[in-house]
Design a protein around this motif. Sequence first.
Motif, short mmCIF file in Angstrom:
data_model
loop_
_atom_site.label_atom_id
_atom_site.label_comp_id
_atom_site.label_asym_id
_atom_site.label_seq_id
_atom_site.Cartn_x
_atom_site.Cartn_y
_atom_site.Cartn_z
N UNK A 68 -7.16 -2.27 25.40
CA UNK A 68 -7.44 -2.62 24.39
C UNK A 68 -8.28 -2.98 23.36
N UNK A 69 -8.90 -3.86 23.80
CA UNK A 69 -10.51 -4.34 23.09
C UNK A 69 -11.22 -3.09 22.89
N UNK A 70 -11.87 -4.06 22.44
CA UNK A 70 -13.62 -2.76 21.66
C UNK A 70 -15.03 -3.06 22.75
N UNK A 71 -15.05 -3.92 23.34
CA UNK A 71 -16.32 -4.25 23.19
C UNK A 71 -16.13 -5.17 24.29
N UNK B 270 -16.56 -11.30 22.16
CA UNK B 270 -16.91 -9.94 21.81
C UNK B 270 -17.55 -10.30 20.55
N UNK B 271 -18.43 -9.50 20.00
CA UNK B 271 -19.59 -9.53 19.49
C UNK B 271 -19.26 -11.40 18.50
N UNK C 251 -20.31 2.57 21.70
CA UNK C 251 -19.66 3.89 22.06
C UNK C 251 -21.45 4.33 22.24
N UNK D 262 -9.70 2.31 27.85
CA UNK D 262 -10.89 1.27 26.97
C UNK D 262 -9.02 0.07 26.18
N UNK E 295 -11.85 -1.73 14.53
CA UNK E 295 -11.45 -1.14 15.66
C UNK E 295 -10.84 0.65 16.14
N UNK F 276 -13.60 2.55 14.60
CA UNK F 276 -14.86 2.85 16.05
C UNK F 276 -14.04 4.14 16.90
N UNK G 195 -16.70 7.66 17.02
CA UNK G 195 -16.82 7.92 18.76
C UNK G 195 -16.20 9.20 18.99
N UNK H 133 -13.88 -11.17 16.16
CA UNK H 133 -13.40 -10.96 16.74
C UNK H 133 -12.10 -12.04 16.87
N UNK I 43 -7.44 -6.36 18.95
CA UNK I 43 -6.84 -5.19 17.39
C UNK I 43 -5.34 -4.59 17.31
N UNK J 255 -8.14 6.67 25.55
CA UNK J 255 -9.77 7.47 26.30
C UNK J 255 -9.51 8.65 27.44
#
Lengths: 202, 213
Positions: free
Chosen positions: A137-140, A180-181, A193, A202, B57, B60, B64, B108, B113, B137
């Motif tokens: 659940x995290x993007x980075x 993260x970022x 990505x 992810x 988020x 993104x 993708x 962040x 998120x 995913x």
Amino acid sequence: MSISSRRPRRGPAPGMPERRFPLTLVILSGGVIALVAILGVAIYNTTQDRAIATTAIEGVKVFPGLDRGHQDGAVAYEQTPPVGGPHNAAWLNCGIYEEPVASEYAVHSLEHGAVWVTYRPDLPAEQVELLRRQVRGNGYVVLSPYPDLPSPVVASAWGIQLSLEEAGDPRLNAFMRKYQQGPQTPELGAACTQGVGTPSQR
Amino acid sequence: MTTMETTPNNAPERGGITNILVIVLVALSVALGALWWLTQPPQEGDPAVTFSRDMSYHHQQAVEMALLLRDRTDDPELRLILIDMALTQQAQIGQMSGWLEAWGLPITGPQPPMTGQMTHGGETMAMTPEMMGIQPQSEVNKLTTLPVSEAEVLFLQLMIRHHRGAILMAESTLSQTQRAPVTRLAQSIIAGQESEIALMQKLLADRGAQELP
């Protein structure tokens, strides 16, 4: 006739209560209270806990002056796992991997602001699952096993590293939230990505 | 005698002007203070801040998926909508990052998120990424492995769900904040993605396929 009797009367008539003074006082007091309240909010807001960005996480090591160049093939890194340095032109897609990943791609992801969480391949299954639950659940974030890791779990960001003994250490989450970022990111805005690698989750 | 008679007349006159000045000064200060307060940036926990992170988020994943399919399909109508989605949503991510930076806040937040509260139909409830249309995913990965015609259908099915989640999130935010650039973007997302849903439904029908339940 005296002078006073020819001028227009100012102020209250004789016998009437004096009203101007209290009204001004009321307005003045109201205004001061309002200003104090606004000032109080202002001071409170500026002292708001920007905890994520400014709180130091205990045990974090910083590695300045890392090279950012692109390089083909294998790279010999100074840290295990690496926290930066020359890297492949392709970055690794963020997410959860079940097999080790090539450092040369992962380091590029660090440059994009990713946190790379690595764990010893022989880490107990429930610890691995706990890592996956926290990373999901995290993007980075990249999560992958890393052979010969000096600690059971290591979290890295560009130029930054934290060694942990176990997956449940609250500093892991703090590290992910902060980096993260985060402020260390050389290329803020770059994606995690459209690179290489197919994470299972992810 | 004369002095005593003029003093009572002069004192109230000076007092009147002073009072007016004081009132004007205080009113002006309060007005300026209120104006300052109204133009303050949001703090952590503000719906505008949560929206900026959550929607970034969410976007993104759309970018993708759109680009993964665009790498494989040569259908011109589909390629056009894919690049449109990718560029628009990537730009909006940039917009929202810019806001966070201007507000002095990190990109962040303290929570992952879409783990906060949302408002829907007048009720407040806990949200999850899945509720807001984030696709697994494992499904996204299929876009790169399925035969292209099947990947196109899967994309349309997943993205319609994805868009519906974005619209829910934007509507929830509109009910929680009146902050101007945020509400404008939320409205733009609702309008844009509703229209894209209609287009994607047509593209699905063209392929003889159905939306997912």
